[in-house]
Design an enzyme around this catalytic site. Structure first.
Site, PDB file in Angstrom:
ATOM      1  N   ASP A   5       2.057 -15.146  12.519  1.00 10.03           N
ATOM      2  CA  ASP A   5       0.897 -15.799  11.904  1.00 10.03           C
ATOM      3  C   ASP A   5      -0.006 -14.721  11.310  1.00 10.03           C
ATOM      4  O   ASP A   5      -0.607 -13.926  12.034  1.00 10.03           O
ATOM      5  CB  ASP A   5       0.146 -16.613  12.962  1.00 10.03           C
ATOM      6  CG  ASP A   5      -0.930 -17.493  12.346  1.00 10.03           C
ATOM      7  OD1 ASP A   5      -1.256 -17.294  11.161  1.00 10.03           O
ATOM      8  OD2 ASP A   5      -1.444 -18.377  13.052  1.00 10.03           O
ATOM      9  N   GLU A  25       0.846  -1.198   0.000  1.00  2.63           N
ATOM     10  CA  GLU A  25       0.000   0.000   0.000  1.00  2.63           C
ATOM     11  C   GLU A  25       0.877   1.243   0.000  1.00  2.63           C
ATOM     12  O   GLU A  25       1.677   1.456   0.914  1.00  2.63           O
ATOM     13  CB  GLU A  25      -0.921   0.004   1.226  1.00  2.63           C
ATOM     14  CG  GLU A  25      -1.824   1.228   1.271  1.00  2.63           C
ATOM     15  CD  GLU A  25      -2.753   1.221   2.466  1.00  2.63           C
ATOM     16  OE1 GLU A  25      -3.374   2.264   2.738  1.00  2.63           O
ATOM     17  OE2 GLU A  25      -2.841   0.169   3.128  1.00  2.63           O
ATOM     18  N   LYS A  37      -8.234 -16.206  15.789  1.00  2.00           N
ATOM     19  CA  LYS A  37      -8.404 -15.778  14.391  1.00  2.00           C
ATOM     20  C   LYS A  37      -9.839 -15.365  14.074  1.00  2.00           C
ATOM     21  O   LYS A  37     -10.297 -15.487  12.936  1.00  2.00           O
ATOM     22  CB  LYS A  37      -7.968 -16.887  13.420  1.00  2.00           C
ATOM     23  CG  LYS A  37      -6.504 -17.303  13.578  1.00  2.00           C
ATOM     24  CD  LYS A  37      -6.154 -18.427  12.615  1.00  2.00           C
ATOM     25  CE  LYS A  37      -4.683 -18.779  12.711  1.00  2.00           C
ATOM     26  NZ  LYS A  37      -4.318 -19.399  13.981  1.00  2.00           N
ATOM     27  N   HIS A  95      -2.050  10.323  -1.834  1.00  3.84           N
ATOM     28  CA  HIS A  95      -2.173   9.098  -2.626  1.00  3.84           C
ATOM     29  C   HIS A  95      -2.047   9.388  -4.116  1.00  3.84           C
ATOM     30  O   HIS A  95      -1.445   8.596  -4.852  1.00  3.84           O
ATOM     31  CB  HIS A  95      -3.511   8.416  -2.325  1.00  3.84           C
ATOM     32  CG  HIS A  95      -3.478   7.538  -1.113  1.00  3.84           C
ATOM     33  ND1 HIS A  95      -3.034   6.236  -1.150  1.00  3.84           N
ATOM     34  CD2 HIS A  95      -3.817   7.783   0.177  1.00  3.84           C
ATOM     35  CE1 HIS A  95      -3.110   5.707   0.059  1.00  3.84           C
ATOM     36  NE2 HIS A  95      -3.589   6.627   0.889  1.00  3.84           N
TER      37      HIS A  95
END
Length: 948
Positions: free
Chosen positions: A777, A567, A699, A869
């Site tokens: 993870d 990004e 998760k 951006h």
């Protein structure tokens, strides 16, 4: 025929080995004679001192040589071998080393007469210093692998031709050895008698060393392999049985395959010898350059010898006899030809003829074996032509009756045939001749087409643990036929890199465009760290850009943060937040809770039994009993609490424990399983439904994690003055506080975000980037990104108190992806604390999240988000692929502040830096100038503030 060939080869091996041993005995006899002669002669004191210097030099070189040799034997061979008798193997290696270098050194006594003892020692020292041990150990490893396979037939190729035809790696070493030989040869023409004597002996030792490495050593190792095969034949029943597995192998506990579980060997570093992948063009250029140097040295040697010969003729002959070679050519006597040949050999030096011939042969071999790039990832593997017999027969109008009979055959009896053809075109399915050939073959079941491989034989080889001997084509056929699964490739071929290549080839056959897989990188990666630990069915790796954030001033220490992201503006924006925090005095952080949880679900026949179980778990006796069973599974796990939550006859038991520096999911799961077995002893009617009952919660976004915590629970806080906010972030505390309330609180509540999941601007951006960079993870980003961002106004001086609360940051510094080299490097870059590195990592992540939150909230307030951006993410790329017109990060902190700034601000005055007693680092005072800040009531600028 094969038996006769093996017999002849065995005879040659025994003959060459015996010849070298006899030569060694003879040389030792000659050396003994020299030593006795030396001791019996009348030696003066200066001669003895002169000999002593040579002895001291030789001893120093010999000790250094033995040290290097010992390290190489332990590191290169004994560590990687699977043979059990390593002590005997070590003795054998040292015996071979002693034999090799003794024979090389003593050869100068025989082939170079009138050699003094001092010259003998000095020449041996030079030889030991310049000897190429790498090729010696490569030959040992090459044939040691054959010994481990206990199959003499696979080692039947002979010495030099074996290495040249089997692998291009040996070409580099052989060229290097011949280059050293030519250098020694040049030194013999230095016209200094002392140096010439030393290098004559060294040259002879080098030539004998080449003969030993490429003739004697392969012969001896093949005889040793034959002996190992006979020993294997006697113990074959013991090795094949399931109970007779040696300590160097292990069985899979649960095999996914329908067949029996095969033996899985430990990894060996033999990929440099088998399946060696190189850049062909690069190696060919290196070989050509080395050979040019080699030929140049030979020409220089010939020139020196010829000049020496001419000068001797000038001193001993008349002017008419200056060129005696031409004189012999013009003579009509028959013996003149022999004189001519003698003179040429006298000029060339006969020792040079041996390696000159070998060098020319080697160069010819290189030219003939010039690598050719294949169409698919530089793998010279023939294409597999695959036809399904049932489809072929159905499409053929010639044999309708045969097609009908084939349809009556069960599917289990149909086999797929793989044919290898010289051309590159696939078999035409409508070709009736091929169908006729197959029908004729089926009439006689004993006959098998020559182009069809015996899949049963290949499968049997894999069951015997010899799968790595199969070629790539044979393994691909087994994969396509279903005899081998792609997940088993690492265990079968015993080479993780080759397994990845084969898996990519197999996958490419299922793709419409097989060249798509070429764009997934796979080279230059250590897959040994991945296999059995991080990923299965590996076909490559995914490179992600890693940006540098910092310096981040956290608890008095500066850190540079690696962030893996795709990004744009994320790294640049976070750098701006880091600069604001740095000027404000830094961040204070604290870990207030550390626990990893696992919550299994159990079932009881009645609610009475479930309530009794809850009461026992809540009691002191029950907790201590479970803790004892829980903690004994690992030295790093420590049970903190057990919380039982009933739901009818079901009970969800939430275990919480500390796990040290590991994230701890596997550790806690193993310990929980042990605790459940202990609990079942007290409640025999209990039934374990699942080891994880989703109350952990893992998760998934869950309020229980934000309340009770999971992993590391961290708070980070910074105090930013009004001047820092105005200069760096171009806003003020009141506007940021109002934006936080309306965006993070009201907006998230209207969206229905659970718990703290929505009470932040973009905490998941930093969590995901740092998790990817440090080997965490990635799925834990879901609950680890739970973050409560608070921006409050300090009414005393209009400063901003910014804080982030992250109750479930699940990170670790050992295990999992942290083993990978790139991720481990990023962890080392953070310079974590030695005592508690995981807690330190969690505090760094929280501090980076705070910096990113500040910068994004300020950009939203000043309406600079879209501009930034558009400026960075839509920048025109330069035509030069090696240059970049825009950079997302800069080393100069002053440039970072201008990311969202379109004004050129001159620094003129000073502002004070916020005092922070806990921060020991001093921050230099900066000059400031008024900067226009956007008004709440109109689009016109407010009265200018003094900004940095």
């Amino acid at each position: 025929m094969l038996k006769i060939l093996n017999t002849v080869l065995l005879f040659f091996d025994c003959f060459s080995t015996g010849t070298f041993f006899v030569l060694l005995i003879y040389l030792f006899t000659r050396l003994r004679t020299h030593l006795l002669h030396f001791s019996s002669s009348n030696c003066h004191l200066d001669v003895i001192i002169y000999q002593s210097r040579a002895v001291i030099i030789f001893l120093v070189v010999f000790v250094y040589f033995i040290g290097v040799l010992t390290c190489k034997i332990n590191d290169k061979i004994l560590v990687h071998t699977m043979l059990r008798n390593k002590r005997q193997l070590n003795t054998l290696f040292y015996t071979l080393i002693l034999f090799t270098f003794a024979l090389c050194s003593l050869s100068s006594v025989l082939f170079v007469p009138y050699t003094s003892f001092a010259i003998f020692l000095l020449s041996t020292s030079v030889f030991l210093l310049f000897s190429d041990l790498s090729v010696f150990f490569i030959v040992l490893e090459y044939y040691l692998l054959e010994i481990e396979l206990v199959n003499y037939e696979h080692a039947k190729r002979h010495c030099l031709l074996s290495h040249l035809f089997s692998n291009q790696l040996f070409v580099d070493h052989m060229l290097g050895m011949f280059l050293k030989t030519s250098l020694f040869s040049i030194s013999t023409t230095s016209k200094y008698a002392y140096l010439e004597s030393i290098f004559k002996c060294t040259l002879m030792e080098q030539i004998i060393y080449i003969m030993i490495v490429f003739v004697f050593l392969p012969s001896f190792m093949r005889i040793f392999a034959s002996y190992a095969k006979r020993m294997y034949g006697e113990q074959k029943k013991c090795l094949v049985s399931n109970k007779g597995v040696s300590s160097s192998t292990r069985k899979r506990r649960h095999s996914y395959s329908s067949g029996h579980s095969y033996v899985e060997y430990r990894r060996m570093s033999v990929h440099n010898l088998i399946g060696y992948v190189v850049n062909p063009n690069c190696h060919y250029k290196c070989w050509s350059t080395t050979f040019v140097i080699f030929v140049s040295l030979i020409i220089l040697h010939l020139n020196n010898r010829y000049s020496e010969r001419i000068s001797s003729f000038k001193h001993n002959s008349s002017e008419n006899e200056v060129f005696p070679v031409l004189y012999h050519i013009t003579a009509y006597e028959v013996t003149s030809i022999f004189h001519f040949i003698y003179n040429i050999f006298h000029v060339i030096n006969a020792n040079l003829v041996v390696y000159l011939f070998l060098g020319l042969f080697l160069f010819k071999r290189i030219r003939l074996n010039k690598p050719i790039n294949s169409q698919l990832r530089n793998l010279n593997i023939p294409k597999i032509k695959e036809t399904l017999i049932s489809d072929q027969v159905k499409q053929s109008p010639v044999l309708p009756k045969f097609s009908k009979k084939l349809n009556d055959i069960p599917l289990q009896s149909r086999k797929r045939i793989y044919c290898l053809h010289k051309d590159d075109d696939y078999i035409d399915r409508n070709d009736s001749s091929s169908v006729s050939t197959f029908s004729n073959t089926c009439k006689n079941s004993n006959e098998r087409p020559s182009n069809v491989l015996d899949l049963d034989m290949l499968t049997e080889k894999i069951k015997q643990g010899l799968g790595h001997e199969l070629s790539d084509t044979e393994i691909l056929q087994l994969l396509s036929h279903g005899r081998l699964k792609t997940r088993e490739l690492e265990s079968v071929v015993r080479n993780p890199f080759r397994a990845v290549e084969l898996r990519r080839l197999d996958l490419s056959t299922f793709l419409n465009n097989p060249h798509i897989i070429e764009r997934i990188p796979y080279k230059d990666y250590d897959y040994r760290l991945v296999y059995g630990q991080c990923c299965e069915e590996v076909i490559g790796y995914m490179p992600i850009p890693v940006g540098k954030i910092g310096p981040l001033l956290l608890d008095g220490r500066s850190h540079y943060i690696p962030l893996a992201t795709t990004e744009g503006c994320l790294v640049a924006s976070t750098n701006r937040g880091c600069r604001a925090i740095f000027l404000a005095g830094g961040i204070k952080s604290v870990v207030y809770r550390d626990q990893m949880t696992r919550a299994p679900v159990v079932w009881f026949p009645s609610i009475i039994d479930s309530v009794k179980c809850i009461a026992w778990i809540d009691s002191e006796e029950g907790f201590q009993t479970l803790k004892s069973a829980f903690d004994k599974t690992s030295a790093h796990v420590n049970l903190l609490s057990v919380f039982a939550c009933p739901a009818g006859r079901y009970i969800h038991i939430r275990f919480a424990a500390r796990t040290g520096d590991a994230m701890g999911m596997n550790m806690v799961s193993k310990a929980t399983d042990s605790a459940l077995h202990c609990l079942k002893k007290y409640f025999s009617n209990m039934q374990v439904i699942s080891l994880s009952g989703n109350m952990c919660t893992d998760k998934k976004p869950a309020t229980i994690n934000t309340i009770l915590g999971r992993g590391k629970s961290v708070i980070a806080e910074a105090h930013l003055s009004a001047d820092v906010l105005a200069q760096v972030l171009h806003t003020n505390a009141q506007r940021l506080a109002r934006l936080t309330h309306s965006k993070n609180w009201i907006g998230s509540a209207m969206a229905g975000c659970p718990g703290m999941m929505g009470c932040n601007a973009h905490a998941a951006n930093i969590i995901a980037g740092m998790f990817a960079a440090t080997g965490q993870d990635l799925a834990q980003v879901v609950d680890s990104s739970s973050c409560l961002t608070q921006l409050e106004v300090d009414l005393s001086d209009d400063s901003l108190v910014a804080s982030v609360t992250m109750p479930c940051l699940e990170v670790g510094t050992v295990g999992g992806g942290t083993r990978l080299s790139g991720q481990r490097a990023c962890l080392d870059l953070l310079d974590l604390s030695v005592d508690r590195p995981t807690e330190h990592l969690s505090r760094i992540i929280a501090g980076t999240v705070l910096a990113a939150e500040l910068s994004l909230m300020a950009a939203l307030d000043t309406d600079d988000l879209v501009k930034a951006h558009m400026h960075f993410n839509r920048a025109k790329q330069s035509t030069n692929s090696h240059s970049c017109s825009h950079s997302t990060t800069t080393d100069n902190n002053d440039n970072i502040s201008n990311i969202y700034d379109n004004h050129n601000v001159a620094l003129s005055s000073k502002i004070p830096v916020t005092d922070n007693s806990d921060i020991r680092e001093s921050v230099h005072s900066l000059h400031v100038k008024p900067f226009p800040v956007k008004s709440d009531l109109s689009v016109n600028p407010e009265i200018s503030h003094y900004t940095m």
